[in-house]
Design a protein around this motif. Structure first.
Motif, PDB file in Angstrom:
ATOM      1  N   HIS A   1      10.833  -5.180  -5.272  1.00 37.08           N
ATOM      2  CA  HIS A   1      11.087  -4.663  -3.927  1.00 37.08           C
ATOM      3  C   HIS A   1      11.760  -5.756  -3.089  1.00 37.08           C
ATOM      4  O   HIS A   1      11.331  -6.912  -3.092  1.00 37.08           O
ATOM      5  CB  HIS A   1       9.761  -4.257  -3.282  1.00 37.08           C
ATOM      6  CG  HIS A   1       9.907  -3.472  -2.023  1.00 37.08           C
ATOM      7  ND1 HIS A   1      10.356  -4.026  -0.841  1.00 37.08           N
ATOM      8  CD2 HIS A   1       9.651  -2.165  -1.751  1.00 37.08           C
ATOM      9  CE1 HIS A   1      10.373  -3.106   0.094  1.00 37.08           C
ATOM     10  NE2 HIS A   1       9.952  -1.963  -0.422  1.00 37.08           N
TER      11      HIS A   1
ATOM     12  N   ILE B   1       7.248  -2.770  -7.406  1.00 39.61           N
ATOM     13  CA  ILE B   1       6.613  -3.652  -6.424  1.00 39.61           C
ATOM     14  C   ILE B   1       7.250  -5.032  -6.480  1.00 39.61           C
ATOM     15  O   ILE B   1       7.698  -5.585  -5.472  1.00 39.61           O
ATOM     16  CB  ILE B   1       5.101  -3.751  -6.672  1.00 39.61           C
ATOM     17  CG1 ILE B   1       4.420  -2.406  -6.383  1.00 39.61           C
ATOM     18  CG2 ILE B   1       4.483  -4.865  -5.809  1.00 39.61           C
ATOM     19  CD1 ILE B   1       2.933  -2.397  -6.704  1.00 39.61           C
TER      20      ILE B   1
ATOM     21  N   ASP C   1       0.849  -1.182   0.000  1.00 42.55           N
ATOM     22  CA  ASP C   1       0.000   0.000   0.000  1.00 42.55           C
ATOM     23  C   ASP C   1       0.887   1.235   0.000  1.00 42.55           C
ATOM     24  O   ASP C   1       2.037   1.184   0.451  1.00 42.55           O
ATOM     25  CB  ASP C   1      -0.923   0.009   1.226  1.00 42.55           C
ATOM     26  CG  ASP C   1      -2.232   0.728   0.950  1.00 42.55           C
ATOM     27  OD1 ASP C   1      -3.285   0.064   0.910  1.00 42.55           O
ATOM     28  OD2 ASP C   1      -2.209   1.960   0.751  1.00 42.55           O
ATOM     29  N   ASN C   2       0.352   2.344  -0.523  1.00 36.42           N
ATOM     30  CA  ASN C   2       1.116   3.594  -0.514  1.00 36.42           C
ATOM     31  C   ASN C   2       0.576   4.583   0.516  1.00 36.42           C
ATOM     32  O   ASN C   2       0.959   5.747   0.531  1.00 36.42           O
ATOM     33  CB  ASN C   2       1.124   4.238  -1.905  1.00 36.42           C
ATOM     34  CG  ASN C   2      -0.248   4.723  -2.336  1.00 36.42           C
ATOM     35  OD1 ASN C   2      -1.261   4.370  -1.726  1.00 36.42           O
ATOM     36  ND2 ASN C   2      -0.302   5.523  -3.394  1.00 36.42           N
ATOM     37  N   ASP C   3      -0.328   4.115   1.374  1.00 37.48           N
ATOM     38  CA  ASP C   3      -0.953   4.949   2.381  1.00 37.48           C
ATOM     39  C   ASP C   3      -0.183   4.827   3.700  1.00 37.48           C
ATOM     40  O   ASP C   3      -0.086   3.738   4.255  1.00 37.48           O
ATOM     41  CB  ASP C   3      -2.406   4.513   2.574  1.00 37.48           C
ATOM     42  CG  ASP C   3      -3.167   5.370   3.573  1.00 37.48           C
ATOM     43  OD1 ASP C   3      -2.520   6.171   4.282  1.00 37.48           O
ATOM     44  OD2 ASP C   3      -4.390   5.232   3.644  1.00 37.48           O
TER      45      ASP C   3
ATOM     46  N   GLU D   1       5.729  -0.447   1.504  1.00 40.18           N
ATOM     47  CA  GLU D   1       5.226   0.794   0.903  1.00 40.18           C
ATOM     48  C   GLU D   1       5.622   0.828  -0.564  1.00 40.18           C
ATOM     49  O   GLU D   1       6.804   0.798  -0.909  1.00 40.18           O
ATOM     50  CB  GLU D   1       5.790   2.009   1.632  1.00 40.18           C
ATOM     51  CG  GLU D   1       5.262   3.325   1.072  1.00 40.18           C
ATOM     52  CD  GLU D   1       5.744   4.529   1.865  1.00 40.18           C
ATOM     53  OE1 GLU D   1       5.279   5.649   1.570  1.00 40.18           O
ATOM     54  OE2 GLU D   1       6.573   4.353   2.785  1.00 40.18           O
ATOM     55  N   ALA D   2       4.632   0.883  -1.429  1.00 38.01           N
ATOM     56  CA  ALA D   2       4.876   0.961  -2.867  1.00 38.01           C
ATOM     57  C   ALA D   2       3.593   1.402  -3.543  1.00 38.01           C
ATOM     58  O   ALA D   2       2.510   1.364  -2.948  1.00 38.01           O
ATOM     59  CB  ALA D   2       5.353  -0.385  -3.419  1.00 38.01           C
ATOM     60  N   ASP D   3       3.717   1.812  -4.805  1.00 32.00           N
ATOM     61  CA  ASP D   3       2.586   2.357  -5.543  1.00 32.00           C
ATOM     62  C   ASP D   3       2.278   1.470  -6.740  1.00 32.00           C
ATOM     63  O   ASP D   3       3.180   1.096  -7.500  1.00 32.00           O
ATOM     64  CB  ASP D   3       2.921   3.773  -6.018  1.00 32.00           C
ATOM     65  CG  ASP D   3       1.689   4.547  -6.458  1.00 32.00           C
ATOM     66  OD1 ASP D   3       0.924   4.025  -7.285  1.00 32.00           O
ATOM     67  OD2 ASP D   3       1.491   5.674  -5.975  1.00 32.00           O
TER      68      ASP D   3
END
Length: 285
Positions: free
Chosen positions: A152, A149, A116-118, A140-142
């Motif tokens: 990562h 992703i 999630d990027n939140d 954390e990724a978009d």
């Protein structure tokens, strides 16, 4: 029909947000949390949720249907399809029946990576998973950068991309604009997966002429989302099916969420949102 519980003065302590979290603007994950009756939301999120409820009073049913759909899909993939590793994109805030809990109860040792990027999702997710880093993690990724992703280091630590993966994209692709090419992003991620992998998607849907009144409501909801949360596309059946190009769509195909292999314990009931939230699962040959 019951709406999410309105917070009371006694709930005031939870208005203190973790450091670095902006509570002045509504957030997709927190609005969804409110619809599910959760506690990790703030006044701006609740205001946004109430605007949505004016158009679709049964929006909490849609959120529940999405959560139940996720549970059925993960149980099927872990217990019947033999999937032992999951990549959950846009995972949202932890709640009851998380992917790792469902998958690992069906097949102990199953590995799960939440993406999630939140920032608030990362804070809560890492706290929840602190005792289970050997088989579950959150990064954390978009989604707009699919290769980042998959490459990562934390994703690579748990996911072996030479083996089948359950790629979960629940309620996330409809937050990408047409210019961001959600079908192309989904295809790029699927292309990096091994044969035998599965793609599961839930998505806002505009049924068009098949249900004219529902279609008008979908357009109204889309307007609110784009005025407040910034993104939200209720796409056509053909647009959503494009995510599964080249894959083998599993029965019963692309259907309203409660219709995908319903279980005896499901509680979501038909309402205004029934035909505006659909899902499907497909296998990579």
């Amino acid at each position: 029909m019951t709406h999410p519980k309105e917070p009371t003065v006694a709930d005031g302590e939870r208005e203190q947000a973790p450091k670095g979290i902006d509570t002045t603007k509504p957030n997709v994950s927190r609005v969804y949390d409110f619809m599910l009756g959760g506690k990790d939301n703030y006044e701006a999120d609740r205001q946004m949720a109430h605007r949505a409820l004016e158009i679709a009073p049964d929006a909490p049913e849609a959120a529940r249907a999405n959560r139940e759909f996720l549970g059925r899909v993960v149980r099927f993939l872990a217990a019947e399809a033999g999937v032992r590793q999951f990549l959950d994109i846009g995972s949202g805030l932890p709640t009851q029946g998380n992917v790792h809990e469902i998958a690992q109860s069906a097949a102990p040792g199953t590995r799960v990576v939440y993406v999630d990027n939140d920032p608030i999702v990362l804070v809560h997710g890492r706290a929840l998973l602190a005792v289970d880093e050997g088989s579950t993690t959150v990064v954390e990724a978009d989604l707009r950068e699919p290769d980042r992703i998959i490459d990562h280091p934390e994703v690579r630590r748990l996911i072996d991309f030479d083996r089948p993966v359950g790629l979960l994209m629940f309620a996330i692709l409809h937050h990408l604009t047409d210019d961001e090419d959600p079908a192309g992003i989904a295809a790029r991620m699927v292309d990096r997966l091994a044969p035998g992998s599965h793609l599961a998607v839930s998505h806002f849907h505009n049924p068009g002429l098949a249900y004219p009144e529902v279609s008008r409501q979908a357009f109204a909801a889309e307007k609110i989302f784009n005025e407040t949360l910034g993104t939200g596309r209720w796409r056509t059946r053909e647009e959503i099916l494009a995510y599964f190009d080249g894959l083998d769509l599993l029965e019963p195909g692309l259907v309203p969420l409660p219709e995908w292999r319903p279980g005896s314990g499901d509680r979501a009931v038909p309402g205004i949102t029934y035909h505006t939230f659909v899902g499907a699962v497909a296998r990579k040959p």
